[in-house]
Structures are given as structure tokens and as C-alpha cells.
Design an enzyme around this catalytic site. Sequence first.
Site, PDB file in Angstrom:
ATOM      1  N   LYS A  37       0.836  -1.207   0.000  1.00  0.00           N
ATOM      2  CA  LYS A  37       0.000   0.000   0.000  1.00  0.00           C
ATOM      3  C   LYS A  37       0.873   1.259   0.000  1.00  0.00           C
ATOM      4  O   LYS A  37       2.076   1.179   0.306  1.00  0.00           O
ATOM      5  CB  LYS A  37      -0.903  -0.021   1.237  1.00  0.00           C
ATOM      6  CG  LYS A  37      -0.135  -0.098   2.535  1.00  0.00           C
ATOM      7  CD  LYS A  37      -0.988  -0.661   3.661  1.00  0.00           C
ATOM      8  CE  LYS A  37      -0.233  -0.548   4.968  1.00  0.00           C
ATOM      9  NZ  LYS A  37      -0.811  -1.388   6.020  1.00  0.00           N
ATOM     10  N   TYR A 261      14.103  30.772   8.673  1.00  0.00           N
ATOM     11  CA  TYR A 261      12.850  31.344   9.185  1.00  0.00           C
ATOM     12  C   TYR A 261      12.845  31.329  10.711  1.00  0.00           C
ATOM     13  O   TYR A 261      13.333  30.383  11.329  1.00  0.00           O
ATOM     14  CB  TYR A 261      11.654  30.543   8.671  1.00  0.00           C
ATOM     15  CG  TYR A 261      11.376  30.744   7.209  1.00  0.00           C
ATOM     16  CD1 TYR A 261      11.050  32.000   6.706  1.00  0.00           C
ATOM     17  CD2 TYR A 261      11.428  29.673   6.329  1.00  0.00           C
ATOM     18  CE1 TYR A 261      10.786  32.181   5.363  1.00  0.00           C
ATOM     19  CE2 TYR A 261      11.164  29.840   4.981  1.00  0.00           C
ATOM     20  CZ  TYR A 261      10.835  31.100   4.499  1.00  0.00           C
ATOM     21  OH  TYR A 261      10.577  31.269   3.177  1.00  0.00           O
TER      22      TYR A 261
HETATM   23  C1  LIG Z   1       0.044  -2.250   6.598  1.00  0.00           C
HETATM   24  C2  LIG Z   1      -0.499  -3.585   6.896  1.00  0.00           C
HETATM   25  C3  LIG Z   1       0.336  -4.697   6.976  1.00  0.00           C
HETATM   26  C4  LIG Z   1       1.841  -4.590   6.974  1.00  0.00           C
HETATM   27  O1  LIG Z   1       2.265  -4.103   8.230  1.00  0.00           O
HETATM   28  P1  LIG Z   1       3.825  -3.846   8.532  1.00  0.00           P
HETATM   29  O2  LIG Z   1       3.854  -3.463   9.960  1.00  0.00           O
HETATM   30  O3  LIG Z   1       4.258  -2.742   7.630  1.00  0.00           O
HETATM   31  O4  LIG Z   1       4.530  -5.119   8.236  1.00  0.00           O
HETATM   32  C5  LIG Z   1      -0.257  -5.938   7.119  1.00  0.00           C
HETATM   33  N1  LIG Z   1      -1.606  -6.060   7.207  1.00  0.00           N
HETATM   34  C6  LIG Z   1      -2.446  -5.014   7.167  1.00  0.00           C
HETATM   35  C7  LIG Z   1      -3.903  -5.219   7.281  1.00  0.00           C
HETATM   36  C8  LIG Z   1      -1.918  -3.732   7.017  1.00  0.00           C
HETATM   37  O5  LIG Z   1      -2.745  -2.681   6.987  1.00  0.00           O
END
Ligand SMILES: *Cc1c(COP(=O)(O)O)cnc(C)c1O
Length: 368
Positions: A37, A261
Site C-alpha cells: 500500500k 525562518y
Molecule cells: C500495513 C499492513 C500490513 C503490513 O504491516 P507492517 O507493519 O508494515 O509489516 C499488514 N496487514 C495489514 C492489514 C496492514 O494494513
Amino acid sequence: MAVAPSAELTIDLGALVANYRLLKSRAAPADCAAAIKAGAYGLGAERAAPALFDAGCRHFFVATLDEGIALRAAVPRAEIYVLSGTLGGDEPEFRAHRLAPVLNSRPQIERWWTWSISGAAVPAALHIDTGMSRLGLSADELEWLIDNPKLLGLMPVPLVLSHLACSEDTANPLNREQLARWRAALDRLLPLLPKRPILTFANSSGIFLGPDFHFDLVRPGAALYGINPTPGAPNPMNQVVGLKARILQVRQIDRGQTVGYGAHRSTRATRLATLGLGYADGIPRSLTNVGAAFVGQVRAPFVGRVSMDLIAIDVGDVPAHLAEPGAWVEILGPQQSADDLGAAAGTIGYEILTSLGSRYQRRYLPAG
Ligand SMILES: *Cc1c(COP(=O)(O)O)cnc(C)c1O
């Protein structure tokens, strides 16, 4: 691609694949999926996914339908699951791109079922909440589903998942509590399904909680991309991301001279170098006066506020020939991981990676 980039992001697909193999061997005999993702946590899903597919990865998890559609083009033969599920009206898109929604709630299941019985049955995964209270069937919704087994008879369910809330904290009792809730839910749900689905529970850190947590398929994200899945212990993963920036300008300043800044006053007379990246590139503004770059082996602290496109660093302790205009300095690399930068910024490596901006020149080192 930029003509003369002021910052360059390197993504080592060989290290990504090595991480996949390491996680897969830790989880064996379970299989290993990839959470890809947010564009493979900012690294670029269109490049990361084919490399992982070539290494044997067949199951990919994305957050949104749009991410799924984009990923389908990159890995035409993989199984792709969309974690946010269906919002209604988007069912034909799931079918057209052969994407499986993860159904998280009673309304999502009812809608999908209604659509499925109209003759278009498309496989959908189920998410059972065991402690996140974010997505996934609540205990009440699970009861409702178990009381309505006809729904399950007609809807192909290839995969069932749950998600751990604190797997990186190995001593947290919630890990075992979630495991017990997950097992109890499966004991009641699985007999109602015509075909045994793939069971998946562990994210990156969950893999390191041991074989009880592995089930059929593990779902790492962060560890694939080099984040330490075992905080507090040495990082077993290979670093995937490197980020370097170029010095645009160097100047001598006096003690008390104002920088950036808000007019930060320098605590010493020193040399400052200005780097061509800033918070618009995902370098958190909270690194103001606490972040650092590395020039050669020397740590060069950020001085004054991180601005949109620029950061000043103190190169007073750096040999002058290393800190000239045009020289490259390390922001992420062997001397500073995304976890390190995240900790300094008051966040986590995940947020550093997913914030990496779109202005960088990106260079992908091939896997093979
Ligand atoms: C993001 C996610 C993962 C992966 O998690 P990590 O901690 O990055 O390994 C796995 N399952 C779901 C449902 C997620 O949302």
C-alpha cells in the site's frame, strides 16, 4: 527526470528481494505476501511489485481500489487484495481488474453478497477485528455472519485476515490475546465455508513473534522496505532506501548570526552548507535543530528551521574539501536509517518512507 537533481533517492531492489527471502524463510512453511500500500511505502509499487513477484511473491495487499488498479498492470498474474474493501458502486471495477476487496463490515458483506447473487460472484476476503477497532468485523458482526451461513455459501472467500496492534512490542500481552480471539473466531467461521481459505495474521513484526502467529501466509510491509521489525534488537533487514542531497551553497557565519525562518541564532561561529531539500520532500519540519546529515563520516547537524525546499547544516567539523557546493551528503543510508530519522523527528520510519516526496530523482538498483 531532473536535469541536475539536488537530491537523489536510491531504491535497491536487490535488497528488497533479499528482505523478502529472509522474511519468507523466517515464516516457512507459511508463504509470504507483501503489503504494498501507499506505493510500496513510498518506494514505488510499480517497481517493487514486479521484483517481489519474480522472487516468488503471489499475494499483494493495497489500501485502496485505485492502488489495486495501478498494481494490476504491474503484476498481471498476482492475487491483489484491497484492504479498504468496497465503498459500493465500485464492484465492476473490482471484477474488471480481478481485485479482491477485503470485506470489513456487515454493510460491506451485505452489499457484496447482493451484488454476487446477481450472477457476478467475485472472490472477496474477510477481515476479523481482534483488537484494532479500525477495520474488520466486530464481535457482533461476526455473530451475525455466523447466524447467516447462506451468505458464506454463495460468496467465494479465498482469504481471511486479522491484524496485530502491537506486534513490535513482543512482551505485550495483547499479542496472545489477539491470537486467542483470532483462533476462536476461526473455529466457528471455518466450518461454515465451503472451501478452506488462506489464513493470514502476521505483519512484519508478527513474523518474529514465532510460528504460532504465522498461519498460512504472513503479510509484511515495513520490514520488506528495511524498517526494523524487532525494535530494541539489531535490525535483521537490509537497507533498501538511500537518500542523498547536494550542497547548494556554503558560507561562514558568526556566533549569534541568524539562520533561516524564525531567525535561529547560531550557537557558534562555523560554516553552514545549504541543502536543496525540505519538508516538501518529506523531511519533517520537526527535525528543526535536531536532525542531521552525514558528510563523509562526519555528522553535520541541521541548523535552524527545516524549510520547504532548503535545510542548513553545520559543516564546521567537516574537512572543507568534502563540504563544497555540488558535494553530496547522506540523509538516509548506512549511517542513518529511516528508523533513526523517524526517531529524531518524533515519528516512525514508516512515516519517513511514506512521506518521501515526488521531486527526487529516483534511481532503482536492479534485483538480479
Ligand atoms: C500495513 C499492513 C500490513 C503490513 O504491516 P507492517 O507493519 O508494515 O509489516 C499488514 N496487514 C495489514 C492489514 C496492514 O494494513
